[in-house]
Design a protein around this motif. Structure first.
Motif, short mmCIF file in Angstrom:
data_model
loop_
_atom_site.label_atom_id
_atom_site.label_comp_id
_atom_site.label_asym_id
_atom_site.label_seq_id
_atom_site.Cartn_x
_atom_site.Cartn_y
_atom_site.Cartn_z
N GLU A 274 64.06 -121.06 -55.25
CA GLU A 274 63.14 -121.34 -56.36
C GLU A 274 62.05 -122.33 -55.93
OE1 GLU A 274 66.71 -124.13 -56.93
OE2 GLU A 274 66.29 -122.09 -56.18
N GLU A 275 62.36 -123.17 -54.93
CA GLU A 275 61.34 -124.11 -54.44
C GLU A 275 60.26 -123.39 -53.65
OE1 GLU A 275 61.15 -127.22 -55.41
OE2 GLU A 275 62.98 -126.91 -56.60
N TRP A 276 60.63 -122.28 -52.96
CA TRP A 276 59.61 -121.46 -52.30
C TRP A 276 58.58 -121.00 -53.32
CZ3 TRP A 276 62.58 -117.36 -48.85
CH2 TRP A 276 63.36 -118.03 -47.90
N ILE A 277 59.08 -120.59 -54.48
CA ILE A 277 58.19 -120.05 -55.50
C ILE A 277 57.23 -121.12 -55.99
CG2 ILE A 277 58.09 -118.93 -57.75
CD1 ILE A 277 60.88 -117.78 -57.19
N LEU A 278 57.74 -122.31 -56.23
CA LEU A 278 56.86 -123.40 -56.68
C LEU A 278 55.80 -123.71 -55.63
CD1 LEU A 278 59.48 -125.80 -58.31
CD2 LEU A 278 57.86 -124.27 -59.49
N ALA A 279 56.18 -123.66 -54.35
CA ALA A 279 55.19 -123.89 -53.28
C ALA A 279 54.14 -122.79 -53.27
CB ALA A 279 55.90 -123.97 -51.93
N ASP A 280 54.56 -121.55 -53.51
CA ASP A 280 53.61 -120.44 -53.58
C ASP A 280 52.64 -120.62 -54.74
OD1 ASP A 280 54.86 -119.32 -51.44
OD2 ASP A 280 55.65 -117.57 -52.49
N ILE A 281 53.15 -121.08 -55.88
CA ILE A 281 52.30 -121.31 -57.05
C ILE A 281 51.21 -122.33 -56.70
CG2 ILE A 281 52.25 -122.33 -59.36
CD1 ILE A 281 55.01 -121.04 -59.83
N ALA A 282 51.60 -123.40 -56.04
CA ALA A 282 50.61 -124.41 -55.65
C ALA A 282 49.59 -123.84 -54.68
CB ALA A 282 51.32 -125.62 -55.05
N ALA A 283 50.07 -123.07 -53.69
CA ALA A 283 49.16 -122.50 -52.69
C ALA A 283 48.22 -121.46 -53.30
CB ALA A 283 49.98 -121.87 -51.56
N ALA A 284 48.65 -120.84 -54.40
CA ALA A 284 47.82 -119.83 -55.06
C ALA A 284 46.88 -120.44 -56.10
CB ALA A 284 48.71 -118.78 -55.72
N GLY A 285 46.85 -121.77 -56.19
CA GLY A 285 45.93 -122.43 -57.11
C GLY A 285 46.51 -122.73 -58.47
N GLY A 286 47.83 -122.64 -58.62
CA GLY A 286 48.47 -122.90 -59.90
C GLY A 286 49.05 -124.29 -59.99
N ASP A 287 49.65 -124.57 -61.13
CA ASP A 287 50.25 -125.88 -61.40
C ASP A 287 51.78 -125.73 -61.28
OD1 ASP A 287 51.28 -128.23 -62.47
OD2 ASP A 287 49.74 -128.38 -64.01
N ALA A 288 52.32 -126.16 -60.16
CA ALA A 288 53.75 -126.00 -59.90
C ALA A 288 54.59 -126.84 -60.87
CB ALA A 288 54.08 -126.38 -58.46
N ASP A 289 54.13 -128.04 -61.20
CA ASP A 289 54.90 -128.89 -62.13
C ASP A 289 54.97 -128.26 -63.51
OD1 ASP A 289 55.43 -130.80 -60.21
OD2 ASP A 289 53.62 -131.96 -60.65
N ARG A 290 53.86 -127.69 -63.95
CA ARG A 290 53.87 -127.03 -65.25
C ARG A 290 54.81 -125.83 -65.23
NH1 ARG A 290 51.79 -122.67 -67.53
NH2 ARG A 290 51.30 -122.70 -69.77
N ALA A 291 54.80 -125.06 -64.14
CA ALA A 291 55.68 -123.90 -64.03
C ALA A 291 57.15 -124.33 -64.10
CB ALA A 291 55.42 -123.16 -62.73
N ARG A 292 57.45 -125.48 -63.49
CA ARG A 292 58.83 -125.96 -63.47
C ARG A 292 59.31 -126.34 -64.88
NH1 ARG A 292 61.77 -128.51 -59.30
NH2 ARG A 292 59.86 -128.84 -58.06
N THR A 293 58.41 -126.92 -65.68
CA THR A 293 58.84 -127.48 -66.97
C THR A 293 58.59 -126.58 -68.17
OG1 THR A 293 56.70 -128.60 -67.16
CG2 THR A 293 58.51 -129.84 -66.14
N CYS A 294 57.79 -125.53 -67.99
CA CYS A 294 57.49 -124.67 -69.14
C CYS A 294 58.69 -123.80 -69.49
CB CYS A 294 56.26 -123.80 -68.86
SG CYS A 294 56.56 -122.45 -67.70
N ARG A 295 58.67 -123.26 -70.71
CA ARG A 295 59.74 -122.36 -71.13
C ARG A 295 59.48 -120.96 -70.58
NH1 ARG A 295 62.97 -123.98 -75.21
NH2 ARG A 295 63.32 -121.84 -75.87
N PRO A 296 60.51 -120.25 -70.14
CA PRO A 296 60.32 -118.87 -69.68
C PRO A 296 59.94 -117.96 -70.84
CG PRO A 296 62.65 -119.38 -69.82
CD PRO A 296 61.92 -120.68 -70.08
N ASN A 297 59.35 -116.82 -70.51
CA ASN A 297 59.12 -115.80 -71.53
C ASN A 297 60.45 -115.38 -72.14
OD1 ASN A 297 56.41 -115.84 -70.97
ND2 ASN A 297 56.38 -113.91 -69.83
N PRO A 298 60.47 -114.98 -73.41
CA PRO A 298 61.73 -114.53 -74.02
C PRO A 298 62.41 -113.42 -73.23
CG PRO A 298 60.06 -114.86 -75.70
CD PRO A 298 59.36 -115.04 -74.39
#
Length: 678
Positions: free
Chosen positions: A540-564
């Motif tokens: 799951e940490e690989w994914i957060l690193a990918d989010i950051a490298a793709a221009g996203g907010d990894a911290d927000r991804a970690r703390t947000c609620r998943p889709n239903p």
């Protein structure tokens, strides 16, 4: 100098700025430029060539592959042409047998096998095992076949020929590439992904049709499976391809009904027949033919006769032999049963060795019955068997998630006499080169299929694939999945996908631990889970690193609620493991790992190319995909050892449920600003 380079230079003299190669993704190559490039590359190759040692060629379609193919031919250096779909075992065998180990550093370097004198190309036929047969062809032979094709068609078809068959297939090289070069046409040679063939055995026919229309393609060479897909899409959408003047179809017998449907759409289809040993082309239908089903008259380089037992015999320009073995003198026994009519047309009725003799004493060619089955849109693949039985049986692969095979069988049987009608049938997983059941040009490997499905009880992994195939097909119809595989998604969509991936992948190890706790009395499963846990920890940490490298907010991804939908998938997995047979977890493994292999192999590179993101934005997909290929082999061995019916039912049930739930997760991802492939 070969006659082909002389011809290219002649085209350059007459039409120096005419386009010889059009790769779509890079600059076009004129005849003058092509002549100069081939001359220079051939000279460079001659300086470093080792006498008799073949050059391994395994490139996607494009300028580099085309120039290298021509230069090697000109330099007199044998080419070992390997299709991209060959397994690692087949590649090692081919490279080792030809003594071309220096081009494949991981392969042992034995003393090279002797290639027959004048060998210009070694083509390893797919065969029915991991050790295929290497057929050796001369430059003179291949160019004679190409010239025969041009003579039969005339230069009027030398417009814009598009390479669709996978790289390394002899039929495309000789009848497509070499023939186009001789005739002075333009060889359109895009990477396979651009033509909807990122996976050549699961084509995106919507992309294929739109590209063929956009590129104003005038000629194609297809295998029957590609023709069937094009016809089905054109019938469904009403689109047309008015620029086409020639669609040659070969590699396997084409159902007459498919030919009729294609011609009703205005497709200028001509069926052909050939063998690797004959340079891939033996005969081709003429444009003036008014009957469907023949494979046309033999071309000028070959002569056909029929043996007393009905076998087709060929003589004329032939292969030199196979690797390590010269060709036997005399006509080539094809193994095909056929006839020549009063007009000189060749008809192929089936394979000599595959003939079915029923218990009523009736001889039935399985290809005949298979053609009737494949004429039904609901059936993607069929193998007919039943030697010694009262009537033939069939193995069938459905063409869609909702295909009514009962209806399709009834419709096919109405076209057959009573003794040839299919009595019983079984739904199976697709036949592909990857599982060893299909050759590269679409022929069934009957012995391999029989070993899996007919010679005793099938392995559970094969049964699992068959039992979930319709669910996989339904999953693949989800627009977000199709767009991801084609690479036509936005950066926002990719980031949303990674965010949902994070929220289910972070539960992978806890789910494994929950399953392990309930399977402590099953040491073989506990051991497997321990391996999985070690492999999956931290993904799951690989994914957060990918989010950051793709221009996203990894911290927000970690703390947000998943889709239903994502939460529902995770909750269902916990519930099934906690309240039922915990072995069901392996059904989830099957779905997630098999899907991630497809996403890694097809989707990651396509998305990267489309969005221009760095490799660091795809570490989860690419690394996970490579791991999962190994995992799938491990998984197959593991589940094949499970004999208890309750375990098998739990795994199959969970896999079916997970295809639906995983699909719902993809469907929940917004696609607000990207194009979805047709």
């Amino acid at each position: 100098m070969t006659g082909l380079l002389e011809t290219i230079r002649a085209h350059a003299e007459v039409n120096p700025h005419g386009i010889a190669l059009e790769p779509i993704v890079s600059d076009r190559v004129t005849w003058r430029d092509l002549a100069e490039r081939v001359t220079q590359v051939a000279a460079d190759l001659c300086e470093g060539a080792q006498s008799g040692k073949p050059h391994v060629l395994r490139l996607d379609h494009g300028v580099e592959a085309s120039v290298l193919e021509l230069a090697l031919l000109e330099a007199g250096i044998p080419v070992l042409s390997l299709p991209s779909f060959f397994t690692d075992e087949q590649v090692r065998h081919a490279v080792s047998a030809c003594g071309a180990g220096d081009d494949c550093p991981t392969t042992p370097h034995p003393a090279p096998s002797l290639l027959p004198r004048l060998t210009a190309r070694v083509t390893f036929t797919s065969g029915s095992t991991g050790t295929p047969k290497g057929v050796c062809l001369s430059a003179r032979h291949m160019l004679a076949v190409a010239a025969s094709v041009v003579e039969a068609l005339g230069t009027g078809h030398a417009g814009r020929h598009c390479a669709l068959l996978p790289p390394g297939i002899l039929l495309e090289a000789v009848a497509g590439f070499f023939a186009t070069m001789l005739a002075g046409g333009t060889y359109v040679c895009p990477p396979q992904r651009e033509a909807g063939l990122g996976d050549p055995f699961r084509p995106d026919f919507g992309t294929m049709v739109s590209r063929l229309a956009e590129w104003r393609i005038t000629s194609l060479i297809l295998v029957p499976e590609y023709l069937a897909g094009l016809v089905a899409l054109l019938e469904r959408t009403g689109q047309c391809l008015p620029d086409l003047t020639l669609v040659a179809v070969g590699g396997a017998q084409v159902p007459v009904e498919l030919l009729k449907r294609a011609r009703a759409l205005g497709l200028p289809v001509r069926q052909g027949y050939g063998l690797t040993e004959c340079g891939s082309v033996v005969s081709l239908e003429g444009a003036e033919e008014d009957v469907e089903g023949s494979v046309g008259r033999p071309l000028g380089h070959v002569r056909a006769t029929i043996a007393p037992d009905g076998e087709i015999l060929l003589d004329g320009e032939m292969y030199l032999g196979t690797v390590g073995e010269p060709r036997a003198p005399g006509p080539l026994a094809t193994g095909d049963i056929g006839r020549i009519d009063d007009h000189g047309r060749l008809w192929v009725d089936g394979r000599k060795t595959a003939m079915i003799v029923t218990s009523y004493g009736r001889n039935i060619s399985p290809e005949w019955v298979e053609a009737a089955l494949l004429a039904q849109p609901e059936i993607a693949q069929a193998l007919v068997h039943g030697d010694g039985a009262p009537a033939p049986d069939a193995l069938l692969v459905p063409a869609s998630a909702d295909a009514d095979l009962f209806k399709a069988i009834a419709a096919a049987n109405r076209t057959l006499p009573a003794y040839a009608r299919v009595n019983a049938w079984r739904e199976v997983a697709p036949f592909t080169p990857a599982n060893g059941m299909l050759t590269g040009n679409g022929r069934l490997r009957r012995k391999a299929i029989a070993r899996t499905w007919l010679d005793g009880e099938p392995a559970f992994f094969d049964e699992l694939e068959a039992a979930t195939w319709r669910h996989r097909l339904r999953f693949l119809t989800i627009p977000q999945v199709r767009a991801g595989l084609a690479g036509t998604i936005s950066q926002r969509t990719y980031l949303d996908y990674l965010t949902q991936a994070y929220h289910h992948v972070r539960h992978t190890v806890p789910l494994m631990q929950a399953a392990r706790a309930r399977l402590l009395e099953r040491p073989e499963l506990v051991s497997a889970l321990d391996e999985y846990i070690e492999e999956e920890t931290g993904h799951e940490e690989w994914i957060l690193a990918d989010i950051a490298a793709a221009g996203g907010d990894a911290d927000r991804a970690r703390t947000c609620r998943p889709n239903p939908a994502t939460q529902a998938m995770v909750d269902h997995a916990y519930a099934r493991i906690g309240n039922g047979n915990a072995a069901c977890f392996f059904g989830m493994v099957y779905v997630l790992e098999s899907v991630s292999v497809a996403l890694a192999q097809r989707g990651a590179s396509a998305v990267a190319a489309n969005l221009g993101l760095p490799p660091e934005a795809f570490t989860y997909l690419t690394s996970h995909g490579a791991l999962d290929q190994d995992h799938m082999a491990f998984f197959a061995a593991l589940v094949n050892g499970l004999d208890a019916q309750e375990d098998r039912e739990a795994i199959t049930g969970m896999a079916r449920e997970m295809f639906a739930l995983f699909g719902a997760m993809f469907a929940s991802i917004a696609m607000e600003d990207q194009h979805v492939a047709a």
